[in-house]
Design a protein around this motif. Structure first.
Motif, PDB file in Angstrom:
ATOM      1  N   SER A  31       0.594  -1.150   0.271  1.00 21.84           N
ATOM      2  CA  SER A  31       0.122   0.101  -0.588  1.00 21.84           C
ATOM      3  C   SER A  31       0.771   1.390   0.356  1.00 21.84           C
ATOM      4  CB  SER A  31      -0.618  -0.051   1.695  1.00 21.84           C
ATOM      5  OG  SER A  31      -1.839   1.158   1.009  1.00 21.84           O
ATOM      6  N   ALA A  32       1.069   1.412  -0.612  1.00 22.82           N
ATOM      7  CA  ALA A  32       2.070   3.096  -1.233  1.00 22.82           C
ATOM      8  C   ALA A  32       1.029   4.208  -0.332  1.00 22.82           C
ATOM      9  CB  ALA A  32       1.731   3.304  -2.619  1.00 22.82           C
ATOM     10  N   GLU A  33       0.164   4.232  -0.319  1.00 23.75           N
ATOM     11  CA  GLU A  33      -0.047   5.126   0.521  1.00 23.75           C
ATOM     12  C   GLU A  33       0.372   5.185   2.052  1.00 23.75           C
ATOM     13  OE1 GLU A  33      -3.344   4.742  -2.320  1.00 23.75           O
ATOM     14  OE2 GLU A  33      -2.457   3.753  -1.047  1.00 23.75           O
ATOM     15  N   TYR A  55       0.124   2.809  14.277  1.00 25.30           N
ATOM     16  CA  TYR A  55      -1.262   3.136  14.441  1.00 25.30           C
ATOM     17  C   TYR A  55      -1.911   3.427  12.873  1.00 25.30           C
ATOM     18  CZ  TYR A  55      -1.077   6.423  17.603  1.00 25.30           C
ATOM     19  OH  TYR A  55      -0.379   7.765  18.486  1.00 25.30           O
ATOM     20  N   LEU A  56      -3.180   3.717  12.339  1.00 22.70           N
ATOM     21  CA  LEU A  56      -3.854   4.565  11.635  1.00 22.70           C
ATOM     22  C   LEU A  56      -5.456   4.822  12.714  1.00 22.70           C
ATOM     23  CD1 LEU A  56      -3.994   2.805   8.260  1.00 22.70           C
ATOM     24  CD2 LEU A  56      -1.688   4.799   9.022  1.00 22.70           C
ATOM     25  N   PRO A  57      -5.646   6.481  12.316  1.00 18.64           N
ATOM     26  CA  PRO A  57      -6.751   6.512  12.818  1.00 18.64           C
ATOM     27  C   PRO A  57      -7.810   6.575  12.081  1.00 18.64           C
ATOM     28  CG  PRO A  57      -5.548   8.032  12.014  1.00 18.64           C
ATOM     29  CD  PRO A  57      -4.712   7.499  12.134  1.00 18.64           C
ATOM     30  N   VAL A  58      -8.621   5.675  12.378  1.00 15.13           N
ATOM     31  CA  VAL A  58     -10.395   5.056  11.480  1.00 15.13           C
ATOM     32  C   VAL A  58     -10.663   6.009  11.295  1.00 15.13           C
ATOM     33  CG1 VAL A  58     -10.623   3.400  13.283  1.00 15.13           C
ATOM     34  CG2 VAL A  58     -11.932   5.419  13.950  1.00 15.13           C
ATOM     35  N   GLN A  59     -10.599   7.494  11.412  1.00 15.09           N
ATOM     36  CA  GLN A  59     -11.121   8.573  10.377  1.00 15.09           C
ATOM     37  C   GLN A  59     -10.456   8.211   8.970  1.00 15.09           C
ATOM     38  OE1 GLN A  59     -13.130  10.031  11.787  1.00 15.09           O
ATOM     39  NE2 GLN A  59     -13.643  11.977  10.177  1.00 15.09           N
ATOM     40  N   LEU A  60      -9.188   7.669   8.722  1.00 12.45           N
ATOM     41  CA  LEU A  60      -8.615   7.806   7.377  1.00 12.45           C
ATOM     42  C   LEU A  60      -9.084   6.843   6.791  1.00 12.45           C
ATOM     43  CD1 LEU A  60      -4.249   7.209   7.864  1.00 12.45           C
ATOM     44  CD2 LEU A  60      -5.702   9.586   7.119  1.00 12.45           C
ATOM     45  N   PHE A  61      -9.666   5.874   6.659  1.00 13.12           N
ATOM     46  CA  PHE A  61     -10.776   5.280   6.038  1.00 13.12           C
ATOM     47  C   PHE A  61     -11.687   5.934   5.629  1.00 13.12           C
ATOM     48  CE2 PHE A  61      -8.207   1.593   8.478  1.00 13.12           C
ATOM     49  CZ  PHE A  61      -7.625   1.234   7.879  1.00 13.12           C
ATOM     50  N   LYS A  62     -12.730   6.770   6.210  1.00  9.68           N
ATOM     51  CA  LYS A  62     -13.100   7.541   5.214  1.00  9.68           C
ATOM     52  C   LYS A  62     -13.063   8.611   4.479  1.00  9.68           C
ATOM     53  CE  LYS A  62     -16.676   7.557   9.151  1.00  9.68           C
ATOM     54  NZ  LYS A  62     -17.196   8.970  10.200  1.00  9.68           N
ATOM     55  N   LEU A  63     -11.368   9.128   4.152  1.00  7.22           N
ATOM     56  CA  LEU A  63     -10.475  10.035   3.369  1.00  7.22           C
ATOM     57  C   LEU A  63     -10.115   9.319   2.269  1.00  7.22           C
ATOM     58  CD1 LEU A  63     -10.004  12.554   6.586  1.00  7.22           C
ATOM     59  CD2 LEU A  63     -11.202  12.819   5.539  1.00  7.22           C
ATOM     60  N   MET A  64      -9.947   8.387   2.586  1.00  7.32           N
ATOM     61  CA  MET A  64      -9.168   7.101   1.855  1.00  7.32           C
ATOM     62  C   MET A  64      -8.958   5.703   1.022  1.00  7.32           C
ATOM     63  SD  MET A  64      -5.463   8.033   3.585  1.00  7.32           S
ATOM     64  CE  MET A  64      -4.474   7.843   1.931  1.00  7.32           C
ATOM     65  N   GLN A  86     -22.273  12.014   5.783  1.00  9.28           N
ATOM     66  CA  GLN A  86     -21.230  11.522   6.433  1.00  9.28           C
ATOM     67  C   GLN A  86     -20.571  10.770   5.389  1.00  9.28           C
ATOM     68  OE1 GLN A  86     -22.612  10.315   9.842  1.00  9.28           O
ATOM     69  NE2 GLN A  86     -22.091  11.794  11.309  1.00  9.28           N
ATOM     70  N   GLN A  87     -19.539  11.144   5.363  1.00 11.34           N
ATOM     71  CA  GLN A  87     -18.120   9.984   4.617  1.00 11.34           C
ATOM     72  C   GLN A  87     -18.615   9.116   5.339  1.00 11.34           C
ATOM     73  OE1 GLN A  87     -14.898  12.915   4.385  1.00 11.34           O
ATOM     74  NE2 GLN A  87     -15.067  12.138   2.239  1.00 11.34           N
ATOM     75  N   VAL A  88     -18.233   7.589   4.672  1.00 11.69           N
ATOM     76  CA  VAL A  88     -18.291   6.108   5.251  1.00 11.69           C
ATOM     77  C   VAL A  88     -16.702   5.799   4.795  1.00 11.69           C
ATOM     78  CG1 VAL A  88     -21.039   6.033   5.351  1.00 11.69           C
ATOM     79  CG2 VAL A  88     -18.886   5.301   3.598  1.00 11.69           C
ATOM     80  N   SER A  89     -16.533   5.008   5.399  1.00 14.78           N
ATOM     81  CA  SER A  89     -15.392   4.037   5.615  1.00 14.78           C
ATOM     82  C   SER A  89     -15.522   2.572   4.706  1.00 14.78           C
ATOM     83  CB  SER A  89     -14.753   3.231   7.256  1.00 14.78           C
ATOM     84  OG  SER A  89     -14.852   4.321   8.180  1.00 14.78           O
TER      85      SER A  89
END
Length: 352
Positions: A31-33, A55-64, A86-89
Motif C-alpha cells: 500500500s503506497a499510501e 497505528y492509523l486513525p479510523v477516520q482515514l478510511f473515510k478519507l482515502m 456523512q462520509q463512510v469508511s
C-alpha cells in the motif's frame, strides 16, 4: 480455559508482536499510501512492544481508499454506517481476509454458543442483505453471525415494523429449544422493545441467548445503560442471556465479546491499548482514554492497528472471574464532538 481466551500475557504479547510486525512490513510493501504515511511519520517497521506498533486513525478510511491487494482480488467492500451526507469508511476484503474473519468469528463465539447451529431470530430486516458484494456494517454483522444459526427468521419487515405474527409462530415452533437472537443494540431497543411496550406485548423468547452490539449512543441519550437494557429485555421479552460485543467495520471479524460476568474481553488474536486523547501516550489500566484496537486478521488493507474515536478503560488482565484470559475492558462511548456513526445509530431513508 477455553480457546480463544487461553493465552496469558507474556505468550500472547510475543505472538501478537511478531504478527503485527509482519503485517506492517507487508502493508508497507503493498500500500503506497500506508508506506508514505509511515515514512513521513518516521515510524520504524520493527516494533519492540505492542505500544510501538504504528497505528492509523479510523477516520482515514473515510478519507482515502486504503487497500493492500490488487483491486481485481477484492471480493467484498464493506462500508460503515452514517447519517445522510456523512462520509463512510470503505474496507476492501479479498478472499483470504474474508475467510480468516469468518473462521475467527466462529472460534470467538464458541465459548458462548458451542459448536451446534441454533434456531436463529435476526432482529432486523432481510433487505439489508440485498447487495452481496457491498455490505454496510449492519449487513456484514448479520451475514457473519448468521453462520451460527439455522432456520433464520427476520423479525422486522422492510418498513421496520415488527412481524409479530411471524415471530409468535416461530417462537411456538421452537418452544423448549435454545434460540439464538442477533441484532444491533439501538434497533432492538427502538423497533422491538419499544414496539412491544407500545402494544403491551409480553413475549417469551424461552431459552434464548441474545448477541448484540453497536448503537449505544442513542440509548445513553435516553439514560439506558447495559444493566437497564438487559433487565428490561428480560422483563418484556423474556430474554434471559444477553451478551454485548464491541467491534467496528474497520476491523470486521475482530470482535470483543462480553463474558458471563459482563466484561468485554480481548481474544488471543487481538488486543486493545488505551491512549491519552491529547498526548496519545499509553495509559495504565484503570484510566480512561482512546481505544486502540489491534488484530491479526486484516491482510487486504492496513487495518491491523487502529486508533478509534471511542473512550474506554482496561479493567484487568488474565484475572477475570469468568475464567477467560486476556485484557477485559469497558467502553464509555464516543469522544465528545466525534462524528456520529455506528452500526445502527441511524436508520434514515435506506441509509444502512
Amino acid at each position: 480455559m477455553s480457546y480463544p481466551y487461553d493465552l496469558e500475557k507474556v505468550e500472547k504479547e510475543a505472538k501478537l508482536l511478531a504478527a503485527f510486525n509482519e503485517l506492517t512490513v507487508f502493508h508497507m510493501k503493498h500500500s503506497a499510501e500506508y508506506c508514505a504515511m509511515l515514512e513521513k511519520s518516521g515510524t520504524g517497521t520493527k516494533a519492540v512492544s505492542l505500544k510501538d506498533v504504528p497505528y492509523l486513525p479510523v477516520q482515514l478510511f473515510k478519507l482515502m481508499d486504503l487497500v493492500s491487494v490488487p483491486k481485481e482480488e477484492v471480493v467484498k467492500v464493506l462500508t460503515s454506517s452514517g447519517t445522510t451526507g456523512q462520509q463512510v469508511s470503505k474496507i476492501y476484503l479479498d478472499k483470504e481476509t474474508s475467510v480468516r474473519q469468518t473462521k475467527t468469528l466462529v472460534e470467538v463465539m464458541k465459548p458462548l454458543l458451542g459448536g451446534k447451529r441454533l434456531p436463529m431470530i435476526i432482529l432486523d430486516t432481510k433487505s439489508v442483505l440485498i447487495d452481496r458484494k457491498s455490505f454496510s456494517a449492519r449487513g456484514a454483522g448479520i451475514l457473519g453471525f448468521s453462520n451460527f444459526g439455522r432456520k433464520h427468521f427476520y423479525a422486522l419487515n422492510d418498513d421496520m415494523s415488527l412481524d409479530l405474527e411471524g415471530l409468535q409462530a416461530y417462537l411456538e415452533e421452537y418452544k423448549g429449544q435454545t434460540i439464538l437472537l442477533f441484532g444491533f443494540t439501538f434497533m432492538i431497543w427502538q423497533y422491538v422493545y419499544k414496539e412491544a411496550v407500545k402494544r403491551n406485548l409480553r413475549l417469551d423468547f424461552g431459552d434464548s441467548i441474545l448477541i448484540h452490539g453497536g448503537g449505544w449512543k442513542k440509548l445513553k441519550d435516553e439514560a439506558v445503560d447495559s444493566f437497564t437494557f438487559n433487565h428490561l429485555l428480560k422483563e418484556q421479552l423474556g430474554i434471559r442471556r444477553v451478551h454485548n460485543y464491541y467491534g467496528m467495520v474497520e476491523q470486521v471479524g475482530s470482535i470483543f465479546v462480553e463474558c458471563a460476568d459482563g466484561h468485554i474481553h480481548t481474544p488471543n488474536y487481538a488486543d486493545v491499548l488505551i491512549r491519552d486523547p491529547i498526548t496519545f501516550e499509553l495509559l495504565p489500566h484503570g484510566q480512561q482514554g482512546l481505544i486502540q484496537v489491534m488484530s491479526e486478521l486484516p491482510k487486504s488493507y492496513p487495518g491491523h492497528s487502529l486508533l478509534t474515536e471511542d473512550l474506554g478503560t482496561i479493567l484487568g488482565e488474565d484475572d477475570c472471574s469468568c475464567g477467560w484470559n486476556g485484557k477485559y475492558f469497558s467502553v464509555a462511548g464516543r469522544i465528545p464532538k466525534a462524528e456520529l456513526r455506528g452500526c445502527s445509530d441511524t436508520f434514515q431513508g435506506g441509509v444502512k
